[in-house]
Design an enzyme around this catalytic site. Sequence first.
Site, short mmCIF file in Angstrom:
data_model
loop_
_atom_site.label_atom_id
_atom_site.label_comp_id
_atom_site.label_asym_id
_atom_site.label_seq_id
_atom_site.Cartn_x
_atom_site.Cartn_y
_atom_site.Cartn_z
N ARG A 171 93.49 1.34 93.53
CA ARG A 171 92.56 0.72 94.47
C ARG A 171 93.31 0.51 95.78
O ARG A 171 94.52 0.33 95.80
CB ARG A 171 92.10 -0.65 93.94
CG ARG A 171 91.35 -0.61 92.62
CD ARG A 171 90.97 -2.03 92.19
NE ARG A 171 90.20 -2.06 90.96
CZ ARG A 171 90.72 -2.24 89.74
NH1 ARG A 171 92.03 -2.41 89.60
NH2 ARG A 171 89.93 -2.25 88.68
N LYS A 193 92.83 -6.35 89.89
CA LYS A 193 91.82 -7.40 90.03
C LYS A 193 92.15 -8.57 89.10
O LYS A 193 92.59 -8.38 87.97
CB LYS A 193 90.44 -6.84 89.67
CG LYS A 193 89.81 -6.01 90.78
CD LYS A 193 88.39 -5.64 90.41
CE LYS A 193 87.70 -4.91 91.55
NZ LYS A 193 86.30 -4.58 91.21
N HIS A 265 88.45 4.51 98.26
CA HIS A 265 87.88 4.39 96.92
C HIS A 265 87.45 5.74 96.38
O HIS A 265 87.53 6.00 95.17
CB HIS A 265 86.67 3.44 96.94
CG HIS A 265 86.14 3.14 95.57
ND1 HIS A 265 86.83 2.34 94.68
CD2 HIS A 265 85.02 3.55 94.92
CE1 HIS A 265 86.15 2.26 93.54
NE2 HIS A 265 85.05 2.99 93.67
N ARG A 268 90.33 7.42 94.80
CA ARG A 268 90.51 6.90 93.43
C ARG A 268 89.55 7.62 92.49
O ARG A 268 89.92 8.02 91.39
CB ARG A 268 90.26 5.39 93.46
CG ARG A 268 90.19 4.69 92.10
CD ARG A 268 90.11 3.19 92.35
NE ARG A 268 89.63 2.41 91.23
CZ ARG A 268 90.37 1.94 90.24
NH1 ARG A 268 91.66 2.22 90.21
NH2 ARG A 268 89.84 1.20 89.29
N HIS A 291 90.84 -0.81 84.34
CA HIS A 291 89.50 -1.32 84.06
C HIS A 291 89.54 -2.22 82.83
O HIS A 291 90.08 -1.85 81.80
CB HIS A 291 88.51 -0.18 83.79
CG HIS A 291 88.17 0.61 85.02
ND1 HIS A 291 87.82 1.94 84.98
CD2 HIS A 291 88.11 0.25 86.33
CE1 HIS A 291 87.57 2.36 86.21
NE2 HIS A 291 87.74 1.36 87.03
N TYR A 300 83.40 7.14 86.18
CA TYR A 300 84.28 8.11 86.83
C TYR A 300 84.36 9.43 86.08
O TYR A 300 84.99 10.37 86.54
CB TYR A 300 85.70 7.53 86.93
CG TYR A 300 85.83 6.37 87.88
CD1 TYR A 300 86.40 6.54 89.14
CD2 TYR A 300 85.40 5.11 87.53
CE1 TYR A 300 86.53 5.48 90.02
CE2 TYR A 300 85.53 4.04 88.41
CZ TYR A 300 86.09 4.23 89.64
OH TYR A 300 86.21 3.18 90.51
#
Length: 319
Positions: A171, A193, A265, A268, A291, A300
């Site tokens: 990211r 995150k 992004h 990615r 994730h 994805y």
Amino acid sequence: MGALQGQQPKIVRDFLIYLTTIKGKSMRTRKEYEYDLMLFFRFLKVTYEGLEVEQISEVSIHDLTIETIREISLEDIYLFIEYCESVRDNSASARARKVATLKSFFKYLKGKRRLISDNIAEELESPKLSKRNPIYMNLEEAKCFLGGIERNHHYYRNYCMMMFFLNLGLRVSELCSLKMNSIQGQALRITGKGDKERTVYLNKACRDSLSDYLKNERIKVHKAETLDYLFLSQKGTKLTRQQVARIVKKINEQSGLRKDKLTPHKLRHTSATIMYKSGADIRSLQQILGHSNISTTQIYTHLEDKEIQQVIDNNPFNF
């Protein structure tokens, strides 16, 4: 967003603190939730008091009480969502975010604080989102993109950053936050995150580009040995997400590729898609991309219609 910033009601402030300290949400997410809630309560005050909606940004809600919140109905929320669509011209995804904010807020009030007995937002439906075709580059396009990196005094830095995007699926916030001590031999420690850490392996392309950047560019930055962040601006400061986005945009233009809406992004996304098509299993991708939910990773791993057709054609039962 600035026009709607102001004195927060205590209940909103308590919720925002809960988001970051307990739920581990980023400050960026917290700001988005704050904006949505401040707009919602200002809209309600305008509606309840018959004020002009054009003055919504000037309305004070510092005196918001839990008693007022208990009076809110599901219809009030639908009216707010309609206002966001018809007056503020919010897209379905922007309205969906506001729905998610309100659902989270009312769930907190009932489940964590026990300040309301009925969660009216529990049955709130999110606007239907149309399926968008994901934007990514194929391998040939990615090579063309890399050819657009200008051979100026930031060539080694920019090339290394693009290698990290395309090989590791980082990211943009993760890339900007990398520090010198993030490099652990042939691995990279990434803070993702919610401050969740993961470690990924640096392949030869990443190791070579990193070595070139450190030897040929970073070392020349004033007092580089005292600076923490890996990727530095000309002034020796940490790169921002906006600066990296501008670098990607410029490379896209100079490469001649001019891929529509190509952002960090999307790099990615490109990385994940190419890894998947090259045989990476979805669980490995989940680990690499950081994730928490595998359903996010599946976004994805889309396949082209012709590839799906090929899989069906190659089925051994197709005789």
